[in-house]
Motif scaffolding. Structure first.
Motif, PDB file in Angstrom:
ATOM      1  N   ASP A  29      34.129  -3.082  21.105  1.00  0.00           N
ATOM      2  CA  ASP A  29      34.691  -1.896  19.802  1.00  0.00           C
ATOM      3  C   ASP A  29      33.322  -1.256  20.265  1.00  0.00           C
ATOM      4  N   PRO A  30      32.661  -0.409  20.785  1.00  0.00           N
ATOM      5  CA  PRO A  30      32.189   0.897  20.609  1.00  0.00           C
ATOM      6  C   PRO A  30      32.541   2.388  20.157  1.00  0.00           C
ATOM      7  N   VAL A  31      33.906   2.360  20.430  1.00  0.00           N
ATOM      8  CA  VAL A  31      35.030   3.675  19.963  1.00  0.00           C
ATOM      9  C   VAL A  31      35.144   3.702  18.768  1.00  0.00           C
ATOM     10  N   PHE A  32      35.273   2.859  18.073  1.00  0.00           N
ATOM     11  CA  PHE A  32      35.447   2.751  16.798  1.00  0.00           C
ATOM     12  C   PHE A  32      34.559   3.175  16.587  1.00  0.00           C
ATOM     13  N   THR A  33      33.205   2.365  16.520  1.00  0.00           N
ATOM     14  CA  THR A  33      32.042   2.268  15.631  1.00  0.00           C
ATOM     15  C   THR A  33      31.635   3.802  15.813  1.00  0.00           C
ATOM     16  N   TRP A  34      31.700   4.703  16.962  1.00  0.00           N
ATOM     17  CA  TRP A  34      31.479   5.722  16.659  1.00  0.00           C
ATOM     18  C   TRP A  34      31.952   6.219  15.492  1.00  0.00           C
ATOM     19  N   ILE A  35      34.165   6.721  15.977  1.00  0.00           N
ATOM     20  CA  ILE A  35      34.641   6.720  15.192  1.00  0.00           C
ATOM     21  C   ILE A  35      34.575   6.837  13.477  1.00  0.00           C
ATOM     22  N   SER A  36      34.768   5.623  13.938  1.00  0.00           N
ATOM     23  CA  SER A  36      34.444   5.486  12.162  1.00  0.00           C
ATOM     24  C   SER A  36      32.735   5.771  11.395  1.00  0.00           C
ATOM     25  N   GLY A  37      31.969   6.662  12.396  1.00  0.00           N
ATOM     26  CA  GLY A  37      31.051   7.124  10.607  1.00  0.00           C
ATOM     27  C   GLY A  37      32.163   8.519  11.105  1.00  0.00           C
ATOM     28  N   THR A  38      32.570   9.257  11.699  1.00  0.00           N
ATOM     29  CA  THR A  38      32.595  10.414  11.927  1.00  0.00           C
ATOM     30  C   THR A  38      34.021  11.044  10.975  1.00  0.00           C
ATOM     31  N   GLY A  39      34.850  11.033  12.999  1.00  0.00           N
ATOM     32  CA  GLY A  39      36.057  11.513  12.315  1.00  0.00           C
ATOM     33  C   GLY A  39      37.094  10.885  12.215  1.00  0.00           C
ATOM     34  N   ALA A  40      36.805   9.959  11.641  1.00  0.00           N
ATOM     35  CA  ALA A  40      37.965   8.687  11.406  1.00  0.00           C
ATOM     36  C   ALA A  40      37.741   8.098   9.834  1.00  0.00           C
ATOM     37  N   ARG A  41      36.396   8.802   9.370  1.00  0.00           N
ATOM     38  CA  ARG A  41      35.662   8.190   8.142  1.00  0.00           C
ATOM     39  C   ARG A  41      36.375   8.878   7.058  1.00  0.00           C
ATOM     40  N   PRO A  42      36.953   9.729   6.132  1.00  0.00           N
ATOM     41  CA  PRO A  42      38.391  10.236   5.836  1.00  0.00           C
ATOM     42  C   PRO A  42      39.445   9.365   4.982  1.00  0.00           C
ATOM     43  N   THR A  43      40.289   9.280   6.443  1.00  0.00           N
ATOM     44  CA  THR A  43      41.278   8.025   6.727  1.00  0.00           C
ATOM     45  C   THR A  43      41.086   7.036   5.969  1.00  0.00           C
ATOM     46  N   LEU A  44      39.860   6.255   6.659  1.00  0.00           N
ATOM     47  CA  LEU A  44      39.319   4.577   6.801  1.00  0.00           C
ATOM     48  C   LEU A  44      39.171   4.540   4.915  1.00  0.00           C
ATOM     49  N   GLN A  45      38.375   6.050   4.105  1.00  0.00           N
ATOM     50  CA  GLN A  45      38.016   5.906   2.993  1.00  0.00           C
ATOM     51  C   GLN A  45      39.454   5.737   2.090  1.00  0.00           C
ATOM     52  N   ALA A  46      40.070   6.540   2.717  1.00  0.00           N
ATOM     53  CA  ALA A  46      41.727   6.395   1.813  1.00  0.00           C
ATOM     54  C   ALA A  46      42.147   5.108   1.779  1.00  0.00           C
ATOM     55  N   LEU A  47      42.319   4.391   2.352  1.00  0.00           N
ATOM     56  CA  LEU A  47      43.111   3.453   1.957  1.00  0.00           C
ATOM     57  C   LEU A  47      42.892   2.196   1.436  1.00  0.00           C
ATOM     58  N   PRO A  48      43.357   1.514   0.818  1.00  0.00           N
ATOM     59  CA  PRO A  48      42.973   0.284   0.351  1.00  0.00           C
ATOM     60  C   PRO A  48      42.293  -0.618   1.015  1.00  0.00           C
ATOM     61  N   ASP A  49      40.997  -1.949  -0.036  1.00  0.00           N
ATOM     62  CA  ASP A  49      40.861  -2.370   1.466  1.00  0.00           C
ATOM     63  C   ASP A  49      42.108  -3.793   2.075  1.00  0.00           C
ATOM     64  N   ASP A  50      42.631  -3.407   1.832  1.00  0.00           N
ATOM     65  CA  ASP A  50      43.315  -4.657   2.231  1.00  0.00           C
ATOM     66  C   ASP A  50      44.395  -4.213   3.344  1.00  0.00           C
ATOM     67  N   LEU A  51      45.338  -2.589   3.157  1.00  0.00           N
ATOM     68  CA  LEU A  51      45.390  -1.841   3.801  1.00  0.00           C
ATOM     69  C   LEU A  51      44.164  -1.754   5.044  1.00  0.00           C
ATOM     70  N   ARG A  52      43.386  -1.183   5.030  1.00  0.00           N
ATOM     71  CA  ARG A  52      42.036  -0.659   5.994  1.00  0.00           C
ATOM     72  C   ARG A  52      41.886  -1.423   6.672  1.00  0.00           C
TER      73      ARG A  52
END
Length: 271
Positions: free
Chosen positions: A195-218
């Motif tokens: 899952d390298p593309v997820f690793t890449w984007i989770s450190g930048t472009g997807a970061r605000p979206t992932l942070q906005a979600l509660p733990d269970d939904l994340r």
């Protein structure tokens, strides 16, 4: 909500993220600048290259993230400080104003260009690079999934990076009396691992979206997003290829306009 950066995750693909910085720096023609500023310096690993190229210069890194600034404080030859580039002002004009992969996070950043130009010395250089891949599957799938009713109540309104084509930046800066070198490059990053593309984007472009979600939904979101990315970016025999478009701009006062540019004080007042 407050956004937080993870320097360790951001640096997983440090070499790949560093290539645009090096390519941008190579086109800056400053010979012996006295003051160099890196707006959006992140963890400072790339800002160090500015100090290496111009060892006699005062090199300052500015970033809005306290986590990034904390990581950058020990970079040799660089003084780092926390600040928002929308309101940050130098004590005196800057000979090289550099910004790598930062302006895309500032809504309406085209309107900020006169301010940035106003902070550059009469014979100085403005150089910036922004990702231009926001129409690629990595981002499209992220936003489509975030709009799912299960997640939309949490992700609506989160920050989304945005940039323009090279010609748009070039025209705006030429209107301000600058000579402009603008171009784009699509890098084909070969990423190893699972899952390298997820690793890449989770450190930048997807970061605000992932942070906005509660733990269970994340956790649910992450698994579904990973599956979508695996389908969009299937691994090959040598790894997973991530095409990544970047937009570059280097601007320098034209000799014809060098003495007629709007003074910095007037520029910064027009916002």
């Amino acid at each position: 909500m407050s956004q937080h950066w993870d320097p360790d995750r951001y640096l997983v693909y440090a070499d790949e993220r560093g290539r645009p910085f090096v390519d941008l720096l190579a086109r800056v023609g400053a010979a012996a600048p006295a003051r160099v500023v890196d707006l959006g310096c992140g963890p400072g690993n790339l800002t160090a290259l500015l100090a290496q190229r111009w060892p006699a210069a005062e090199v300052v890194g500015v970033d809005s993230s306290p986590e990034m600034v904390a990581r950058a404080v020990d970079v040799p030859g660089v003084r780092c400080e926390q600040g928002d580039l929308r309101t940050w002002r130098p004590e005196r004009p800057v000979d090289v104003l550099f910004s790598n992969a930062t302006l895309q996070w500032v809504p309406g950043h085209l309107d900020l260009l006169p301010d940035l130009v106003g902070q550059v010395a009469p014979d100085g250089w403005l150089a910036f690079q922004v990702p231009g891949n926001h129409g690629e599957p990595s981002h499209v799938l992220l936003h489509e999934l975030a709009a799912d009713p299960r997640f939309a109540g949490f992700t609506e309104g989160v920050a989304r990076p945005h940039s323009h084509d090279p010609g748009v930046y070039a025209d705006r800066l030429r209107d301000l009396g600058l000579e402009v070198d603008a171009w784009e490059t699509t890098y084909l990053h070969l990423l190893p691992g699972e899952d390298p593309v997820f690793t890449w984007i989770s450190g930048t472009g997807a970061r605000p979206t992932l942070q906005a979600l509660p733990d269970d939904l994340r956790a649910v979101f992450v698994e579904e997003y990973k599956a979508l990315l695996r389908e969009a970016y299937p691994p090959g025999p040598h790894g997973t290829t991530l095409p990544f478009r970047r937009v570059f701009v280097v601007a320098h006062p034209s000799p014809v306009h060098r003495d007629t540019r709007v003074p910095a004080a007037r520029v910064t007042g027009r916002r």
